[in-house]
Design a protein around this motif. Sequence first.
Motif, PDB file in Angstrom:
ATOM      1  N   VAL A  22       9.994  -2.231  18.119  1.00  0.00           N
ATOM      2  CA  VAL A  22       9.939  -2.051  19.572  1.00  0.00           C
ATOM      3  C   VAL A  22       8.487  -2.076  20.031  1.00  0.00           C
ATOM      4  CG1 VAL A  22      10.280  -0.356  21.430  1.00  0.00           C
ATOM      5  CG2 VAL A  22      12.161  -0.885  19.861  1.00  0.00           C
ATOM      6  N   GLY A  23       7.617  -1.371  19.311  1.00  0.00           N
ATOM      7  CA  GLY A  23       6.203  -1.362  19.663  1.00  0.00           C
ATOM      8  C   GLY A  23       5.577  -2.743  19.592  1.00  0.00           C
ATOM      9  N   VAL A  24       5.922  -3.504  18.557  1.00  0.00           N
ATOM     10  CA  VAL A  24       5.392  -4.862  18.412  1.00  0.00           C
ATOM     11  C   VAL A  24       5.845  -5.719  19.588  1.00  0.00           C
ATOM     12  CG1 VAL A  24       5.577  -6.987  17.040  1.00  0.00           C
ATOM     13  CG2 VAL A  24       5.169  -4.792  15.901  1.00  0.00           C
ATOM     14  N   TYR A  25       7.132  -5.640  19.923  1.00  0.00           N
ATOM     15  CA  TYR A  25       7.642  -6.472  21.001  1.00  0.00           C
ATOM     16  C   TYR A  25       7.130  -6.012  22.368  1.00  0.00           C
ATOM     17  CZ  TYR A  25      10.411  -8.791  17.492  1.00  0.00           C
ATOM     18  OH  TYR A  25      10.796  -9.492  16.389  1.00  0.00           O
TER      19      TYR A  25
ATOM     20  N   LEU B  43       3.857  -7.660  22.598  1.00  0.00           N
ATOM     21  CA  LEU B  43       4.004  -9.085  22.891  1.00  0.00           C
ATOM     22  C   LEU B  43       4.359  -9.314  24.360  1.00  0.00           C
ATOM     23  CD1 LEU B  43       5.893 -10.341  19.712  1.00  0.00           C
ATOM     24  CD2 LEU B  43       3.540 -10.863  20.377  1.00  0.00           C
ATOM     25  N   VAL B  44       5.240  -8.498  24.891  1.00  0.00           N
ATOM     26  CA  VAL B  44       5.625  -8.626  26.294  1.00  0.00           C
ATOM     27  C   VAL B  44       4.420  -8.322  27.190  1.00  0.00           C
ATOM     28  CG1 VAL B  44       7.053  -7.611  28.127  1.00  0.00           C
ATOM     29  CG2 VAL B  44       8.087  -8.213  25.919  1.00  0.00           C
ATOM     30  N   ASP B  45       3.665  -7.285  26.839  1.00  0.00           N
ATOM     31  CA  ASP B  45       2.469  -6.936  27.622  1.00  0.00           C
ATOM     32  C   ASP B  45       1.435  -8.056  27.607  1.00  0.00           C
ATOM     33  OD1 ASP B  45       3.588  -4.510  28.247  1.00  0.00           O
ATOM     34  OD2 ASP B  45       2.394  -3.353  26.787  1.00  0.00           O
ATOM     35  N   GLU B  46       1.378  -8.791  26.481  1.00  0.00           N
ATOM     36  CA  GLU B  46       0.425  -9.898  26.349  1.00  0.00           C
ATOM     37  C   GLU B  46       0.986 -11.182  26.946  1.00  0.00           C
ATOM     38  OE1 GLU B  46      -0.430 -10.193  22.190  1.00  0.00           O
ATOM     39  OE2 GLU B  46      -1.092  -8.105  22.064  1.00  0.00           O
ATOM     40  N   GLY B  47       2.154 -11.136  27.503  1.00  0.00           N
ATOM     41  CA  GLY B  47       2.779 -12.318  28.076  1.00  0.00           C
ATOM     42  C   GLY B  47       3.456 -13.177  27.031  1.00  0.00           C
TER      43      GLY B  47
ATOM     44  N   THR C 125       2.390 -14.548  24.482  1.00  0.00           N
ATOM     45  CA  THR C 125       1.604 -15.715  24.083  1.00  0.00           C
ATOM     46  C   THR C 125       1.083 -15.601  22.659  1.00  0.00           C
ATOM     47  OG1 THR C 125      -0.377 -14.713  25.025  1.00  0.00           O
ATOM     48  CG2 THR C 125       0.880 -16.228  26.438  1.00  0.00           C
ATOM     49  N   ALA C 126       1.134 -14.414  22.113  1.00  0.00           N
ATOM     50  CA  ALA C 126       0.607 -14.233  20.762  1.00  0.00           C
ATOM     51  C   ALA C 126       1.586 -14.794  19.744  1.00  0.00           C
ATOM     52  CB  ALA C 126       0.362 -12.754  20.485  1.00  0.00           C
ATOM     53  N   ALA C 127       1.051 -15.581  18.807  1.00  0.00           N
ATOM     54  CA  ALA C 127       1.875 -16.074  17.698  1.00  0.00           C
ATOM     55  C   ALA C 127       1.822 -14.986  16.638  1.00  0.00           C
ATOM     56  CB  ALA C 127       1.337 -17.394  17.183  1.00  0.00           C
ATOM     57  N   HIS C 128       2.794 -14.124  16.652  1.00  0.00           N
ATOM     58  CA  HIS C 128       2.761 -12.919  15.824  1.00  0.00           C
ATOM     59  C   HIS C 128       3.984 -12.887  14.930  1.00  0.00           C
ATOM     60  CE1 HIS C 128       2.642  -8.613  14.891  1.00  0.00           C
ATOM     61  NE2 HIS C 128       1.394  -8.640  15.313  1.00  0.00           N
ATOM     62  N   GLN C 129       3.756 -12.708  13.661  1.00  0.00           N
ATOM     63  CA  GLN C 129       4.888 -12.551  12.753  1.00  0.00           C
ATOM     64  C   GLN C 129       5.189 -11.070  12.657  1.00  0.00           C
ATOM     65  OE1 GLN C 129       5.312 -14.485   9.179  1.00  0.00           O
ATOM     66  NE2 GLN C 129       5.271 -16.481  10.136  1.00  0.00           N
TER      67      GLN C 129
END
Length: 156
Positions: A117-120, A123-127, A129-133
């Motif tokens: 949840v924290g990771v997502y 990602l949502v806060d960053e729009g 755009t991050a390519a994050h595994q």
Amino acid sequence: MAEITPSLSIGQVAERTGLSVHALRFYEREGLFIDPVRRDAGGRRVYREDDVDWLTVCIILRASGMPLPVLRRYTDLVRAGAGNAEERLTLMREHQALVATQIDRLTESLDLIKFKVGVYEDLVDEGDTAAHQCHAPSPAADEERAPVLRHEATVD
């Protein structure tokens, strides 16, 4: 004067316990009632408050993962009355250990879910755009997210 015990129909017991009529019949067939289920003059099942109380215990034990054969054994011990407290204690201790293990596993699962949840959220806060595994949390990831985790802890 004899005490009059109000009787309950199978539908009333189903409504009060959350069990289906089918499940109540199944519990009866499996011998999971302390006393035999009584019948009225028309052959319909008649239950007492004690039956509802016992069903509540059964529902909780089943929800905790107690297998039917173990629940049946416990019912047999209760039905037998006094003199088997040691066996009841052993049965409950064994089940307690199983439930504690389930809680540990669920806690691990919850920790992973909270991490995800924290990771997502990041990602949502960053729009997004991050390519994050996103895999299981690692110590490095925990350090990386520490400011966010500290912030979340203060929000609670």
